[in-house]
Design a protein around this motif. Sequence first.
Motif, mmCIF file in Angstrom:
data_model
loop_
_atom_site.group_PDB
_atom_site.id
_atom_site.type_symbol
_atom_site.label_atom_id
_atom_site.label_comp_id
_atom_site.label_asym_id
_atom_site.label_seq_id
_atom_site.Cartn_x
_atom_site.Cartn_y
_atom_site.Cartn_z
ATOM 1 N N LYS A 109 8.986 4.830 8.909
ATOM 2 C CA LYS A 109 9.599 6.037 8.335
ATOM 3 C C LYS A 109 9.936 5.828 6.860
ATOM 4 N N ASP A 110 10.535 4.676 6.542
ATOM 5 C CA ASP A 110 10.885 4.386 5.149
ATOM 6 C C ASP A 110 9.643 4.256 4.278
ATOM 7 N N ALA A 111 8.600 3.616 4.803
ATOM 8 C CA ALA A 111 7.356 3.457 4.043
ATOM 9 C C ALA A 111 6.723 4.811 3.747
ATOM 10 N N ARG A 112 6.671 5.675 4.767
ATOM 11 C CA ARG A 112 6.058 6.987 4.588
ATOM 12 C C ARG A 112 6.885 7.858 3.633
ATOM 13 N N ASN A 113 8.204 7.749 3.722
ATOM 14 C CA ASN A 113 9.055 8.557 2.845
ATOM 15 C C ASN A 113 8.855 8.202 1.372
ATOM 16 N N MET A 114 8.540 6.937 1.087
ATOM 17 C CA MET A 114 8.339 6.524 -0.300
ATOM 18 C C MET A 114 7.140 7.212 -0.934
ATOM 19 N N PHE A 115 6.176 7.622 -0.088
ATOM 20 C CA PHE A 115 4.958 8.240 -0.610
ATOM 21 C C PHE A 115 4.722 9.613 0.014
ATOM 22 N N ALA A 116 5.832 10.269 0.366
ATOM 23 C CA ALA A 116 5.713 11.572 1.035
ATOM 24 C C ALA A 116 5.015 12.601 0.171
ATOM 25 N N GLY A 117 5.142 12.500 -1.145
ATOM 26 C CA GLY A 117 4.538 13.494 -2.030
ATOM 27 C C GLY A 117 3.096 13.216 -2.402
ATOM 28 N N PHE A 118 2.532 12.129 -1.889
ATOM 29 C CA PHE A 118 1.162 11.764 -2.232
ATOM 30 C C PHE A 118 0.213 12.281 -1.140
ATOM 31 N N ARG A 119 -0.412 13.401 -1.396
ATOM 32 C CA ARG A 119 -1.278 14.006 -0.377
ATOM 33 C C ARG A 119 -2.471 13.135 -0.043
ATOM 34 N N GLU A 120 -2.915 12.338 -1.022
ATOM 35 C CA GLU A 120 -4.119 11.547 -0.783
ATOM 36 C C GLU A 120 -3.862 10.336 0.111
ATOM 37 N N VAL A 121 -2.585 10.032 0.410
ATOM 38 C CA VAL A 121 -2.255 8.920 1.309
ATOM 39 C C VAL A 121 -2.124 9.456 2.727
ATOM 40 N N GLU A 122 -3.083 9.108 3.579
ATOM 41 C CA GLU A 122 -3.082 9.604 4.955
ATOM 42 C C GLU A 122 -2.603 8.554 5.952
ATOM 43 N N ASP A 123 -2.812 7.288 5.631
ATOM 44 C CA ASP A 123 -2.477 6.213 6.555
ATOM 45 C C ASP A 123 -1.705 5.115 5.823
ATOM 46 N N HIS A 124 -0.949 4.378 6.608
ATOM 47 C CA HIS A 124 -0.280 3.168 6.117
ATOM 48 C C HIS A 124 -0.620 2.034 7.072
ATOM 49 N N ILE A 125 -0.945 0.883 6.520
ATOM 50 C CA ILE A 125 -1.121 -0.307 7.338
ATOM 51 C C ILE A 125 -0.213 -1.397 6.769
ATOM 52 N N LEU A 126 0.635 -1.944 7.629
ATOM 53 C CA LEU A 126 1.622 -2.948 7.230
ATOM 54 C C LEU A 126 1.293 -4.247 7.955
ATOM 55 N N ILE A 127 1.154 -5.317 7.197
ATOM 56 C CA ILE A 127 0.678 -6.582 7.746
ATOM 57 C C ILE A 127 1.738 -7.664 7.536
ATOM 58 N N PHE A 128 2.148 -8.301 8.646
ATOM 59 C CA PHE A 128 3.208 -9.311 8.612
ATOM 60 C C PHE A 128 2.719 -10.593 9.293
ATOM 61 N N PRO A 129 2.372 -11.615 8.521
ATOM 62 C CA PRO A 129 2.024 -12.898 9.130
ATOM 63 C C PRO A 129 3.276 -13.624 9.614
ATOM 64 N N SER A 130 3.111 -14.393 10.661
ATOM 65 C CA SER A 130 4.180 -15.286 11.115
ATOM 66 C C SER A 130 4.223 -16.511 10.202
ATOM 67 N N ALA A 131 5.182 -17.389 10.438
ATOM 68 C CA ALA A 131 5.152 -18.697 9.787
ATOM 69 C C ALA A 131 4.008 -19.516 10.394
ATOM 70 N N ARG A 132 3.601 -20.529 9.678
ATOM 71 C CA ARG A 132 2.575 -21.434 10.218
ATOM 72 C C ARG A 132 3.209 -22.785 10.524
ATOM 73 N N ARG A 133 2.553 -23.559 11.299
ATOM 74 C CA ARG A 133 3.036 -24.912 11.563
ATOM 75 C C ARG A 133 2.784 -25.769 10.333
ATOM 76 N N VAL A 134 3.796 -26.548 9.948
ATOM 77 C CA VAL A 134 3.698 -27.409 8.771
ATOM 78 C C VAL A 134 3.929 -28.846 9.224
ATOM 79 N N PHE A 135 3.091 -29.744 8.713
ATOM 80 C CA PHE A 135 3.138 -31.139 9.156
ATOM 81 C C PHE A 135 3.703 -32.026 8.052
ATOM 82 N N MET A 136 4.594 -32.935 8.440
ATOM 83 C CA MET A 136 5.135 -33.884 7.479
ATOM 84 C C MET A 136 4.150 -35.017 7.215
#
Length: 481
Positions: free
Chosen positions: A53-80
Amino acid sequence: MDRSRLLSPVVSPPVRWFGQPAAQTHPHLLNTGEVTPNITKEEYRRRRCMLVKDARNMFAGFREVEDHILIFPSARRVFMTNDIPYPFRQNSDFLYLCGFQEADSVLVIHSSKSFSSSHNHRAALFVPKKDPYKELWEGSRSGAEGALELTGVDSAHNYNELEQFLSGFCKDHSKFMLWYDFVNPPQDGFHTGVMSQMIGEERHKAVENTQKLMHGLRVKKSPAEVELMTQTVQIASEAFVEVMKFSRPGVHESHLWAKMDFECRVRGAQYLAYPPVVAGGPRANTIHYTANNQVVADGDLVLMDAGCELHGYTSDLTRTWPVNGKFSPAQRELYQATLAVQKVCVSMCTTQHSLDDVYRQMLALLGMQLQELGIIPRDASASEVIKKARQLCPHHVGHYLGMDVHDSSEVSRNVKLEPGMVITVEPGVYVQSDDTTVAEKYRGIGIRIEDNILITKATPINLSQNCPKTVEDIERIMSER
């Protein structure tokens, strides 16, 4: 009665082994419907809905924006080194949105104008696939099927399907907004490979960083989060009492660290929230002293800045106490001055003020207290008093607290406090050993007092009120050793 039933073996339903605690396998930690302790599938879904909702509201006035894709990677394993991993800690934004605890995963959220307002997104998890050989060595994995059952996202897939999924999305959609934390990417390989190609695509309208959106959501806690914050602060508060009782002249700073770690863990915390400051005597004047490798001498104060993490939520407390159980007159004077300032600052934690407001008041009050002690000349101008107070307390009065110790850093400390926020309040005074402008009796003394405060519509709630901080309470506890 059918006696044959008594002779038949009781067959228990199969229990699925997941890559993290679940209600089926850890009923002492989770209730049915919870993804992580205290946080339900429905709450995670609401968080994703609010984010979209917050993401769409930021660009509510942009007619050319039809979709939003939000990508969140997890942390990765880190080796000492070689096959020896560091303890795994999940990426906070990823954890906040789905509760999945396994490394090397990705959450993809898609929203379209065609989706209804009540179901404004579809969430897909891409997770490590089941692998009996690796699970033999590293422990169970949930796999796509388990991740779907655990989290309640709309779909779950093996991680190796992610690149094809994103490539297909780019082919099937134009006029979309891409949201991704390209400033602090949690997975280097994914960032330089898959995401660099997707960012280079010309079909999206723009690439926006997710940090500001996420921090705006995370800074205000839900009732379930408040309960977890209350618990993690209470654990740390109780642990501090035990560390005070454990203190004696000649104690090693590292032993106090170990005692704090032990007392937090036996009360249910997973680990300490950060490397603690355990500073004896003048070492307290190094704000982030974490070597913790000295011996605390008789007559010295101990400054400990420590907290723990409980199911993804942190505490952050500081207390200062005499290792021998009794404040010296000079220590008492400087401590009482710091405590007086801290109490007023805590009372200011209301919706009428911001953290910056409290900070400015801290400097003014601290200057007045130090003038009373003669540390700042009584005839100093107002600007000189503030300048000297800032020299003797070079850090801010506090910060937001939550899943991270320094939480929601994208939220300005100049905004008014709101109900549901949790903050720290931590004035300090640090007099260097070689500061000849200050009376000798105060030199080398470092003091900080830090509490964790829940903002409400009315008066603030001190979540760490059970952690002793008056001179009388500290000396009483020390006498019980």
